[in-house]
Motif scaffolding. Structure first.
Motif, PDB file in Angstrom:
ATOM      1  N   PRO A  12     -17.700  71.523   3.594  1.00 20.92           N
ATOM      2  CA  PRO A  12     -17.853  70.988   5.025  1.00 20.92           C
ATOM      3  C   PRO A  12     -17.026  70.048   5.380  1.00 20.92           C
ATOM      4  CG  PRO A  12     -19.898  71.232   3.470  1.00 20.92           C
ATOM      5  CD  PRO A  12     -18.568  71.113   2.546  1.00 20.92           C
ATOM      6  N   THR A  13     -15.933  70.298   6.228  1.00 26.03           N
ATOM      7  CA  THR A  13     -15.095  69.153   6.677  1.00 26.03           C
ATOM      8  C   THR A  13     -15.990  67.952   7.139  1.00 26.03           C
ATOM      9  OG1 THR A  13     -14.699  70.173   8.670  1.00 26.03           O
ATOM     10  CG2 THR A  13     -13.342  70.809   7.059  1.00 26.03           C
ATOM     11  N   GLU A  14     -16.871  67.950   7.847  1.00 23.27           N
ATOM     12  CA  GLU A  14     -17.865  67.017   8.464  1.00 23.27           C
ATOM     13  C   GLU A  14     -18.187  66.167   7.360  1.00 23.27           C
ATOM     14  OE1 GLU A  14     -20.451  67.793  12.133  1.00 23.27           O
ATOM     15  OE2 GLU A  14     -21.709  67.868  10.413  1.00 23.27           O
ATOM     16  N   ALA A  15     -18.496  66.378   6.109  1.00 14.61           N
ATOM     17  CA  ALA A  15     -18.900  65.613   4.873  1.00 14.61           C
ATOM     18  C   ALA A  15     -17.973  64.997   4.261  1.00 14.61           C
ATOM     19  CB  ALA A  15     -19.706  66.355   3.942  1.00 14.61           C
ATOM     20  N   GLY A  16     -16.659  65.146   4.742  1.00 14.46           N
ATOM     21  CA  GLY A  16     -15.527  64.436   4.116  1.00 14.46           C
ATOM     22  C   GLY A  16     -15.756  64.150   2.582  1.00 14.46           C
ATOM     23  N   LEU A  17     -16.188  65.013   1.746  1.00 11.62           N
ATOM     24  CA  LEU A  17     -16.524  64.709   0.402  1.00 11.62           C
ATOM     25  C   LEU A  17     -15.480  65.553  -0.425  1.00 11.62           C
ATOM     26  CD1 LEU A  17     -20.343  65.069   0.518  1.00 11.62           C
ATOM     27  CD2 LEU A  17     -19.011  62.937   0.576  1.00 11.62           C
ATOM     28  N   ALA A  18     -15.450  65.084  -1.748  1.00 13.35           N
ATOM     29  CA  ALA A  18     -14.612  65.785  -2.652  1.00 13.35           C
ATOM     30  C   ALA A  18     -14.960  67.068  -3.004  1.00 13.35           C
ATOM     31  CB  ALA A  18     -14.736  64.983  -4.092  1.00 13.35           C
ATOM     32  N   SER A  19     -13.847  67.989  -2.884  1.00  7.91           N
ATOM     33  CA  SER A  19     -13.872  69.393  -2.796  1.00  7.91           C
ATOM     34  C   SER A  19     -14.398  69.800  -4.414  1.00  7.91           C
ATOM     35  CB  SER A  19     -12.763  70.174  -2.574  1.00  7.91           C
ATOM     36  OG  SER A  19     -11.728  69.708  -3.792  1.00  7.91           O
ATOM     37  N   LYS A  20     -14.215  69.298  -5.317  1.00 11.29           N
ATOM     38  CA  LYS A  20     -14.813  69.519  -6.474  1.00 11.29           C
ATOM     39  C   LYS A  20     -16.385  69.342  -6.648  1.00 11.29           C
ATOM     40  CE  LYS A  20     -14.591  68.876 -11.712  1.00 11.29           C
ATOM     41  NZ  LYS A  20     -13.958  68.247 -12.836  1.00 11.29           N
ATOM     42  N   VAL A 120     -34.788  68.492  -7.005  1.00  9.59           N
ATOM     43  CA  VAL A 120     -33.629  67.953  -7.780  1.00  9.59           C
ATOM     44  C   VAL A 120     -32.580  67.500  -6.854  1.00  9.59           C
ATOM     45  CG1 VAL A 120     -31.850  68.615  -9.294  1.00  9.59           C
ATOM     46  CG2 VAL A 120     -34.276  69.581  -9.723  1.00  9.59           C
ATOM     47  N   ILE A 121     -32.231  68.128  -5.916  1.00 10.70           N
ATOM     48  CA  ILE A 121     -31.398  67.683  -4.971  1.00 10.70           C
ATOM     49  C   ILE A 121     -31.535  66.403  -4.363  1.00 10.70           C
ATOM     50  CG2 ILE A 121     -30.006  68.320  -3.090  1.00 10.70           C
ATOM     51  CD1 ILE A 121     -29.927  71.310  -3.672  1.00 10.70           C
ATOM     52  N   SER A 122     -32.670  66.263  -3.658  1.00  8.27           N
ATOM     53  CA  SER A 122     -33.279  65.248  -2.977  1.00  8.27           C
ATOM     54  C   SER A 122     -33.491  63.970  -3.910  1.00  8.27           C
ATOM     55  CB  SER A 122     -34.748  65.379  -2.393  1.00  8.27           C
ATOM     56  OG  SER A 122     -35.155  64.317  -1.836  1.00  8.27           O
ATOM     57  N   SER A 123     -33.888  64.167  -5.110  1.00  4.95           N
ATOM     58  CA  SER A 123     -33.897  63.041  -6.203  1.00  4.95           C
ATOM     59  C   SER A 123     -32.465  62.584  -6.451  1.00  4.95           C
ATOM     60  CB  SER A 123     -34.817  63.337  -7.261  1.00  4.95           C
ATOM     61  OG  SER A 123     -34.033  64.263  -8.262  1.00  4.95           O
ATOM     62  N   ARG A 124     -31.658  63.066  -6.495  1.00  6.98           N
ATOM     63  CA  ARG A 124     -30.237  62.501  -6.771  1.00  6.98           C
ATOM     64  C   ARG A 124     -29.367  62.321  -5.800  1.00  6.98           C
ATOM     65  NH1 ARG A 124     -32.717  64.873 -10.455  1.00  6.98           N
ATOM     66  NH2 ARG A 124     -32.577  64.540 -12.505  1.00  6.98           N
ATOM     67  N   ASN A 125     -30.030  62.184  -4.424  1.00  5.32           N
ATOM     68  CA  ASN A 125     -29.119  61.713  -3.189  1.00  5.32           C
ATOM     69  C   ASN A 125     -28.204  62.718  -2.815  1.00  5.32           C
ATOM     70  OD1 ASN A 125     -29.082  60.046  -0.850  1.00  5.32           O
ATOM     71  ND2 ASN A 125     -27.340  58.808  -2.194  1.00  5.32           N
ATOM     72  N   LEU A 126     -28.344  63.979  -3.233  1.00  2.90           N
ATOM     73  CA  LEU A 126     -27.311  65.105  -2.918  1.00  2.90           C
ATOM     74  C   LEU A 126     -27.420  65.192  -1.640  1.00  2.90           C
ATOM     75  CD1 LEU A 126     -27.309  67.069  -6.053  1.00  2.90           C
ATOM     76  CD2 LEU A 126     -25.786  65.240  -5.729  1.00  2.90           C
ATOM     77  N   SER A 127     -28.476  65.063  -0.871  1.00  2.00           N
ATOM     78  CA  SER A 127     -28.651  65.463   0.646  1.00  2.00           C
ATOM     79  C   SER A 127     -27.606  64.174   1.507  1.00  2.00           C
ATOM     80  CB  SER A 127     -30.128  65.420   0.927  1.00  2.00           C
ATOM     81  OG  SER A 127     -30.597  64.205   0.667  1.00  2.00           O
ATOM     82  N   TYR A 128     -26.799  63.677   1.027  1.00  2.00           N
ATOM     83  CA  TYR A 128     -26.245  62.696   1.766  1.00  2.00           C
ATOM     84  C   TYR A 128     -25.636  63.256   3.182  1.00  2.00           C
ATOM     85  CZ  TYR A 128     -22.402  59.571   3.239  1.00  2.00           C
ATOM     86  OH  TYR A 128     -21.496  58.797   3.999  1.00  2.00           O
ATOM     87  N   ARG A 129     -25.916  62.640   4.275  1.00  2.00           N
ATOM     88  CA  ARG A 129     -25.366  62.726   5.567  1.00  2.00           C
ATOM     89  C   ARG A 129     -24.512  61.922   6.104  1.00  2.00           C
ATOM     90  NH1 ARG A 129     -30.823  65.263   8.741  1.00  2.00           N
ATOM     91  NH2 ARG A 129     -32.120  65.329   6.952  1.00  2.00           N
ATOM     92  N   LYS A 130     -23.389  62.193   6.587  1.00  2.00           N
ATOM     93  CA  LYS A 130     -22.719  61.477   7.170  1.00  2.00           C
ATOM     94  C   LYS A 130     -23.307  60.704   8.485  1.00  2.00           C
ATOM     95  CE  LYS A 130     -18.139  61.501   9.709  1.00  2.00           C
ATOM     96  NZ  LYS A 130     -17.092  62.253  10.421  1.00  2.00           N
ATOM     97  N   PRO A 131     -23.195  59.547   8.477  1.00  2.00           N
ATOM     98  CA  PRO A 131     -23.906  58.809   9.662  1.00  2.00           C
ATOM     99  C   PRO A 131     -23.342  59.308  10.993  1.00  2.00           C
ATOM    100  CG  PRO A 131     -23.145  57.184   8.115  1.00  2.00           C
ATOM    101  CD  PRO A 131     -22.403  58.586   7.544  1.00  2.00           C
TER     102      PRO A 131
END
Length: 391
Positions: A12-20, A120-131
């Motif tokens: 997702p380009t909106e997230a701007g996160l590393a592809s890997k 699991v996802i929630s507890s590891r902050n994988l639900s990061y949202r771009k402000p």
């Protein structure tokens, strides 16, 4: 729930996160769908290099322990890969370490489902949202200097802006007998804004005109659904019968535009005014039923007793919700920020008049325990665009 190779590894380009890292996250999410296998909807495909889901017929058959164990193992494999990586804030390069995933015991494998994975996802902050970042202005242009400055103010809005909102009074008080002021503002936004633009009506725009019906016709001709002139990538709703009221959501933030104007020159028709306030309240109530973490009210008027029908209802809704609210308006011409409402979860902000400061940057970050709403006031643009630049 069917993911192709390309979709499973899409970034997702909106997230701007590393592809890997995103590849692993997307594959983990794909496995949430795999857990539907336990309900007879899908069969697990052992060769999960591409995270492909294969449909199978519905029935009463249940997955074997080995199948569920394979799902758990594959999930942990990618969770371990994620644990080696870090969440990076694009602007601040803030590092957040991710903890490792513990292996489920055999007795837990049969209970593995989408809820488990979500936790699991929630507890590891994988639900990061771009402000969410946007810019707000109001009460401009009034003077000839304001009008000359406007193109530079718009073009100078940084590229991080997801949208711009003008909170009403896009001209000074006049007879409203000419299209000129409306056309000037419309042309400036269309020519120089790279972000979608939303406008709420102000009293100068129509209500204080000698012929306020003519003023309203001019405002609607130029600015109703003005955002349709821009490619947004998200949908916008409008209130039937009062289309100047709008609403949309951006990554957990609900934006609600409502029509309020100052009543300093008196209320022209008390029946029409009360209907407007009730319509605003109905629209706000309906939109608050949508999922959101923060609600932002965008409007023009400084709240006074003339707006009690709407404001009193809004306070009740805010208290019932318990969520964070931001009430942004123009009208006062001077910056202010307080919690003066009788609802502690509403932050009220009045923006600077456009001849005093450039549009304010508003950022809403939902990644902490509580929403973080911050503002960056920007000094007034001193450079006017040359005529050839304006064209």
């Amino acid at each position: 729930l069917f993911l192709t190779d390309n979709e499973a590894t899409q970034v997702p380009t909106e997230a701007g996160l590393a592809s890997k890292r995103m590849m692993h996250i997307n594959r983990l999410i794909a496995l949430a769908a795999c857990s539907l296998h336990s309900m007879g909807g899908f069969s697990y495909h052992p060769n999960y290099a591409s995270a492909t889901l294969q449909p199978r017929s519905m029935g009463n058959s249940k997955p074997s322990d080995k199948t569920n164990d394979n799902i758990i193992s594959w999930t942990e494999e990618h969770a371990r890969q994620i644990s080696k990586l870090h969440l990076l804030d694009e602007e601040n390069a803030t590092r957040t370490d991710l903890s490792s995933t513990n292996r489920a015991s055999p007795s837990q494998t049969a209970a593995f489902n989408s809820t488990t994975l979500a936790n699991v996802i929630s507890s590891r902050n994988l639900s990061y949202r771009k402000p969410v970042t946007f810019y707000a202005m109001g009460d401009a242009p009034y003077s000839s200097g304001d009008r000359d400055r406007l193109p530079g103010q718009i073009r100078g809005i940084p590229s991080d802006s997801e949208f711009i909102v003008h909170l009403g009074d896009m001209k000074g008080v006049d007879k409203c007998k000419s299209d000129g002021p409306y056309e000037l503002v419309s042309d400036a936004f269309l020519e120089f804004s790279t972000a979608p633009v939303f406008l709420t009506p102000g009293d100068n725009d129509y209500y204080d005109c000698d012929n306020w019906g003519m003023g309203w016709e001019r405002w609607t001709n130029y600015f109703l659904r003005f955002h349709d002139n821009f490619d947004k990538g998200w949908s916008v709703k409008h209130q039937p019968g009062r289309e100047e009221n709008f609403a949309f959501r951006r990554r957990g933030v609900l934006f609600i535009g409502v029509h309020t104007v100052g009543a300093g020159s008196g209320i022209k028709d008390k029946g029409d005014w009360e209907t407007l306030m009730k319509d605003n309240l109905k629209w706000t109530r309906e939109q608050l039923s949508m999922s959101h973490k923060v609600a932002v009210i965008l409007t023009h008027a400084r709240p006074t007793s003339a707006h009690d029908t709407y404001i009193d209802g809004l306070l009740e809704l805010a208290k019932e919700s318990g969520k964070s609210f931001l009430y942004m308006h123009g009208d006062t011409h001077r910056w202010s920020k307080d919690r003066s409402f009788d609802a502690s979860n509403i932050l009220r902000v009045a923006v600077d008049q456009g001849g005093i400061a450039d549009p304010v940057q508003v950022t809403i970050d939902l990644n902490g325990e509580e929403p973080d709403i911050s503002f960056k006031r920007r000094s007034l643009t001193k450079r006017f665009l040359r005529v050839e630049e304006q064209r």
